[in-house]
Design a protein around this motif. Structure first.
Motif, PDB file in Angstrom:
ATOM      1  N   UNK A 104     -66.053   9.861  -8.778  1.00 41.37           N
ATOM      2  CA  UNK A 104     -66.942   8.771  -9.178  1.00 41.37           C
ATOM      3  C   UNK A 104     -67.754   8.292  -7.984  1.00 41.37           C
ATOM      4  N   UNK A 105     -68.962   7.799  -8.282  1.00 45.45           N
ATOM      5  CA  UNK A 105     -69.856   7.239  -7.267  1.00 45.45           C
ATOM      6  C   UNK A 105     -70.415   5.931  -7.820  1.00 45.45           C
ATOM      7  N   UNK A 106     -70.521   4.934  -6.984  1.00 49.57           N
ATOM      8  CA  UNK A 106     -70.966   3.616  -7.439  1.00 49.57           C
ATOM      9  C   UNK A 106     -72.374   3.303  -6.962  1.00 49.57           C
ATOM     10  N   UNK A 107     -73.032   2.436  -7.714  1.00 52.46           N
ATOM     11  CA  UNK A 107     -74.348   1.933  -7.357  1.00 52.46           C
ATOM     12  C   UNK A 107     -74.605   0.645  -8.112  1.00 52.46           C
ATOM     13  N   UNK A 108     -75.749   0.040  -7.875  1.00 54.19           N
ATOM     14  CA  UNK A 108     -76.114  -1.185  -8.587  1.00 54.19           C
ATOM     15  C   UNK A 108     -77.621  -1.206  -8.830  1.00 54.19           C
ATOM     16  N   UNK A 109     -78.030  -2.059  -9.754  1.00 53.72           N
ATOM     17  CA  UNK A 109     -79.439  -2.372  -9.980  1.00 53.72           C
ATOM     18  C   UNK A 109     -79.506  -3.847 -10.357  1.00 53.72           C
ATOM     19  N   UNK A 110     -80.657  -4.462 -10.114  1.00 48.28           N
ATOM     20  CA  UNK A 110     -80.811  -5.886 -10.430  1.00 48.28           C
ATOM     21  C   UNK A 110     -81.719  -6.025 -11.639  1.00 48.28           C
ATOM     22  N   UNK A 111     -81.239  -6.775 -12.645  1.00 47.70           N
ATOM     23  CA  UNK A 111     -81.976  -6.969 -13.887  1.00 47.70           C
ATOM     24  C   UNK A 111     -82.537  -8.383 -13.956  1.00 47.70           C
ATOM     25  N   UNK A 112     -83.867  -8.480 -13.914  1.00 43.05           N
ATOM     26  CA  UNK A 112     -84.555  -9.750 -14.133  1.00 43.05           C
ATOM     27  C   UNK A 112     -84.894  -9.870 -15.615  1.00 43.05           C
ATOM     28  N   UNK A 113     -84.629 -11.033 -16.198  1.00 45.57           N
ATOM     29  CA  UNK A 113     -84.984 -11.294 -17.598  1.00 45.57           C
ATOM     30  C   UNK A 113     -85.665 -12.659 -17.666  1.00 45.57           C
ATOM     31  N   UNK A 114     -86.968 -12.641 -18.004  1.00 41.83           N
ATOM     32  CA  UNK A 114     -87.695 -13.904 -18.155  1.00 41.83           C
ATOM     33  C   UNK A 114     -87.734 -14.283 -19.631  1.00 41.83           C
ATOM     34  N   UNK A 115     -87.315 -15.511 -19.927  1.00 42.81           N
ATOM     35  CA  UNK A 115     -87.288 -15.999 -21.306  1.00 42.81           C
ATOM     36  C   UNK A 115     -87.727 -17.458 -21.350  1.00 42.81           C
ATOM     37  N   UNK A 116     -88.358 -17.851 -22.469  1.00 44.06           N
ATOM     38  CA  UNK A 116     -88.738 -19.253 -22.671  1.00 44.06           C
ATOM     39  C   UNK A 116     -87.483 -20.058 -22.965  1.00 44.06           C
TER      40      UNK A 116
END
Length: 357
Positions: free
Chosen positions: A224-236
């Protein structure tokens, strides 16, 4: 045991073999100097002159470099320059085709096993194999080679992550964007019977954990190999339209809507539904409203004079009481009989009535 010793011997032999040509070249030059110093000086000067001229030509209008990968797959018995490098700049296709076929050193001895070459050893080996062209190479801190199999580089890992996450992102309210990927620079897959997959993960605003796994054909996870990503969510999102004090009733005119990035907000943001509500803490104008900032508006407030109704076994009594605390519809609060001063609990039915418990 003997086979293990033999494998270690082959690995050690391979890690040093790429230096042999370089050391032999130095030895030959040293012997030439001893045999005929004047001839050696002339020969060296001639070589330097030619090398300087070629370097000037390469740094003229046709400037180019060869970027050496930090990891690569080789196929044959010899490592080819085209397998470990890519051209940068204004090199002609013909020149790169010629250089790409250049044999450098022996391939790793064991199929599907990675071998690491230090930057110093890599530099020496390239100088021995390429001569003056070695100065045009941009070197990594090390080079990892594997004979056979496949290599999945960071750009492909990113594509895998985006392809997996996009359908789940589309289910989220608002506008989503993936940024700041932190992934392995490469992953080796040893054979065609193995597959690199991205395992299931929770998709929500903020930092997302990614796990890549190498699976055998029977589904067994080998690595196994690990990583990450950043999720931006803009909502009213509902925010306060003006400052509110603790205990204030939240009216419709007190609410505005603003697009906020949910990745940096609490997970319990209010959806604008339900009520009536009152705020339980002071809030400034423009603050996103959380469900923990609200409580149902009190139907009865402390000190109110209300009717407590007693119903049991056909008996129906009512008495005037004083509320000892605030209470919303359905709350059970403490009240005091105004005549007997006795305290009892009652469940709030409406703004004027409680049912005795």
């Amino acid at each position: 045991m003997l086979s293990g010793i033999g494998l270690q011997s082959r690995e050690k032999s391979y890690s040093h073999k790429i230096d042999i040509c370089f050391f032999w070249l130095i030895f030959s030059l040293f012997a030439l100097c001893l045999a005929s110093p004047s001839y050696a000086v002339q020969a060296y000067s001639s070589v330097q002159s030619v090398q300087t001229q070629r370097q000037k030509e390469s740094l003229g209008k046709d400037v180019w470099r060869l970027k050496i990968y930090e990891a690569a797959i080789v196929r044959g018995d010899k490592v080819l320059l085209g397998e470990i490098a890519e051209p940068l700049g204004a090199i002609s296709p013909e020149k790169w085709h010629e250089l790409a076929k250049k044999e450098l050193w022996d391939s790793p001895p064991v199929l599907g096993k990675a071998y690491k070459i230090s930057k110093a050893n890599l530099k020496n080996a390239l100088q021995s194999a390429l001569g003056m062209y070695a100065d045009s190479c941009l070197l990594p801190n090390s080079l990892v080679l594997q004979k056979g199999g496949e290599i999945v580089r960071e750009d492909k890992l990113r594509q895998m992550a985006v392809q997996y996450l996009t359908p789940q992102m589309n289910k989220l309210a608002g506008r989503s964007e993936l940024t700041d990927f932190r992934l392995p620079p490469y992953i080796f897959v040893s054979s065609r019977s193995q597959e690199l997959v991205l395992e299931k993960t929770v998709v929500e605003p903020g930092r997302i954990a990614l796990r890549f796994a190498i699976q055998e054909i029977d589904g067994k996870v080998l690595q196994r190999f690990t990583g990450t990503a950043f999720l931006n969510v803009w909502a009213d999102t509902p925010v306060t339209a003006k400052p509110l004090a603790k205990g204030d009733t939240l009216y419709q005119q007190d609410i505005a809507y603003k697009s906020v990035n949910l990745a940096y907000e609490r997970a319990d943001l209010w959806d604008g539904k339900g009520g009536p509500w009152q705020v339980i803490r002071p809030m400034g104008a423009g603050e996103p409203i959380s469900t923990t900032d609200l409580k149902p508006l009190s139907a009865i407030k402390k000190g109110d004079k209300v009717t407590l109704v007693y119903k049991k076994s056909g008996i129906h009594l009512s008495v005037l009481v004083e509320a000892m605390e605030d209470g919303a519809l359905g709350d059970t609060i403490l009240v005091r009989n105004l005549d007997s001063k006795k305290q009892i609990y009652g469940k709030v039915q409406d703004q004027n009535t409680l049912l005795a418990k």
